[in-house]
Scaffold this motif. Sequence first.
Motif, short mmCIF file in Angstrom:
data_model
loop_
_atom_site.label_atom_id
_atom_site.label_comp_id
_atom_site.label_asym_id
_atom_site.label_seq_id
_atom_site.Cartn_x
_atom_site.Cartn_y
_atom_site.Cartn_z
N MET A 117 0.84 -1.18 0.00
CA MET A 117 0.00 0.00 0.00
C MET A 117 0.89 1.24 0.00
O MET A 117 1.75 1.39 0.85
CB MET A 117 -0.91 0.00 1.23
N ALA A 118 0.68 2.11 -0.96
CA ALA A 118 1.46 3.34 -1.05
C ALA A 118 1.04 4.32 0.03
O ALA A 118 -0.11 4.37 0.45
CB ALA A 118 1.28 3.97 -2.43
N ALA A 119 2.01 5.12 0.46
CA ALA A 119 1.77 6.19 1.42
C ALA A 119 2.27 7.50 0.81
O ALA A 119 3.43 7.58 0.38
CB ALA A 119 2.50 5.90 2.73
N LEU A 120 1.39 8.50 0.77
CA LEU A 120 1.74 9.78 0.18
C LEU A 120 1.62 10.89 1.21
O LEU A 120 0.73 10.87 2.07
CB LEU A 120 0.82 10.10 -1.00
N LEU A 121 2.48 11.89 1.07
CA LEU A 121 2.42 13.11 1.86
C LEU A 121 2.00 14.24 0.94
O LEU A 121 2.62 14.47 -0.10
CB LEU A 121 3.79 13.43 2.47
N ILE A 122 0.94 14.93 1.31
CA ILE A 122 0.53 16.14 0.59
C ILE A 122 0.94 17.31 1.47
O ILE A 122 0.46 17.46 2.60
CB ILE A 122 -0.97 16.16 0.28
N LEU A 123 1.83 18.11 0.95
CA LEU A 123 2.45 19.19 1.71
C LEU A 123 2.11 20.53 1.06
O LEU A 123 2.32 20.71 -0.14
CB LEU A 123 3.96 18.96 1.74
N ASN A 124 1.56 21.43 1.85
CA ASN A 124 1.12 22.73 1.36
C ASN A 124 1.90 23.84 2.03
O ASN A 124 2.10 23.83 3.24
CB ASN A 124 -0.37 22.92 1.64
N GLY A 125 2.29 24.84 1.24
CA GLY A 125 3.10 25.93 1.72
C GLY A 125 2.33 27.17 2.11
O GLY A 125 1.13 27.11 2.44
N PRO A 126 3.00 28.31 2.04
CA PRO A 126 2.49 29.55 2.60
C PRO A 126 1.20 30.02 1.94
O PRO A 126 1.02 29.90 0.73
CB PRO A 126 3.62 30.56 2.35
N ASN A 127 0.34 30.54 2.80
CA ASN A 127 -0.93 31.16 2.45
C ASN A 127 -2.01 30.19 1.99
O ASN A 127 -3.15 30.60 1.78
CB ASN A 127 -0.73 32.26 1.39
N LEU A 128 -1.67 28.92 1.87
CA LEU A 128 -2.70 27.96 1.43
C LEU A 128 -3.71 27.68 2.54
O LEU A 128 -4.80 27.21 2.26
CB LEU A 128 -2.04 26.70 0.90
N ASN A 129 -3.38 28.02 3.77
CA ASN A 129 -4.35 27.94 4.86
C ASN A 129 -5.50 28.93 4.66
O ASN A 129 -6.55 28.78 5.28
CB ASN A 129 -3.67 28.17 6.21
N LEU A 130 -5.32 29.89 3.78
CA LEU A 130 -6.35 30.90 3.52
C LEU A 130 -7.21 30.59 2.30
O LEU A 130 -8.03 31.43 1.89
CB LEU A 130 -5.69 32.29 3.34
N LEU A 131 -7.04 29.40 1.73
CA LEU A 131 -7.85 29.05 0.56
C LEU A 131 -9.33 29.16 0.90
O LEU A 131 -9.77 28.84 1.99
CB LEU A 131 -7.53 27.62 0.10
N GLY A 132 -10.08 29.58 -0.08
CA GLY A 132 -11.52 29.79 0.09
C GLY A 132 -11.86 31.25 0.31
O GLY A 132 -12.93 31.69 -0.05
N THR A 133 -10.90 31.98 0.89
CA THR A 133 -11.11 33.41 1.11
C THR A 133 -10.05 34.26 0.44
O THR A 133 -10.28 35.43 0.14
CB THR A 133 -11.12 33.75 2.62
N ARG A 134 -8.88 33.71 0.18
CA ARG A 134 -7.78 34.45 -0.44
C ARG A 134 -7.93 34.44 -1.96
O ARG A 134 -7.90 33.39 -2.58
CB ARG A 134 -6.45 33.80 -0.06
N GLN A 135 -8.08 35.60 -2.54
CA GLN A 135 -8.16 35.76 -3.99
C GLN A 135 -8.99 34.65 -4.66
O GLN A 135 -8.47 33.89 -5.48
CB GLN A 135 -6.76 35.79 -4.59
N PRO A 136 -10.26 34.56 -4.33
CA PRO A 136 -11.08 33.49 -4.92
C PRO A 136 -11.14 33.54 -6.44
O PRO A 136 -11.34 32.51 -7.09
CB PRO A 136 -12.46 33.68 -4.28
N GLU A 137 -10.90 34.71 -7.03
CA GLU A 137 -10.89 34.81 -8.49
C GLU A 137 -9.70 34.07 -9.10
O GLU A 137 -9.73 33.68 -10.27
CB GLU A 137 -10.89 36.29 -8.94
#
Length: 147
Positions: free
Chosen positions: A1-21
Amino acid sequence: MAALLILNGPNLNLLGTRQPEVYGTTTLADIERACRDHAQSRGITLDFAQSNHEGALIDAIHAARGTFDGIILNAGAYTHTSVALMDAIFSAEIPTIELHLSNVHAREPFRHQSYIAKAAVGIICGFGARGYTLAIDAMLGHLEARA
């Protein structure tokens, strides 16, 4: 079974409200749920992390060695500036896919440069939140081809 890490950097915690356009209205929590559902349907394990700090991202890449079979990295703006992240990917020797929600090549010229790409097995950009599940499938295909 494969194991993957999805790693997100700066400002991605603001998705949904940051520059939605540019980035859409889907939150990072929504993306994580979709990725976990997709991973479960594919029979793989998944870990998900986000940090606004370059050193924390580097530490996560180093810690992934021996634990994860692949990394999906949305490094945000660090993509265009961080030799240190590139070096961490090379050092960890874990297949990594560079991911972006927007098509960085259709945006400002400074976003056309990627240090991550030099160490990545591939790049997915411009497909919004759907890019994450596309990246999971691409990584699984890459891992299967190497087996």
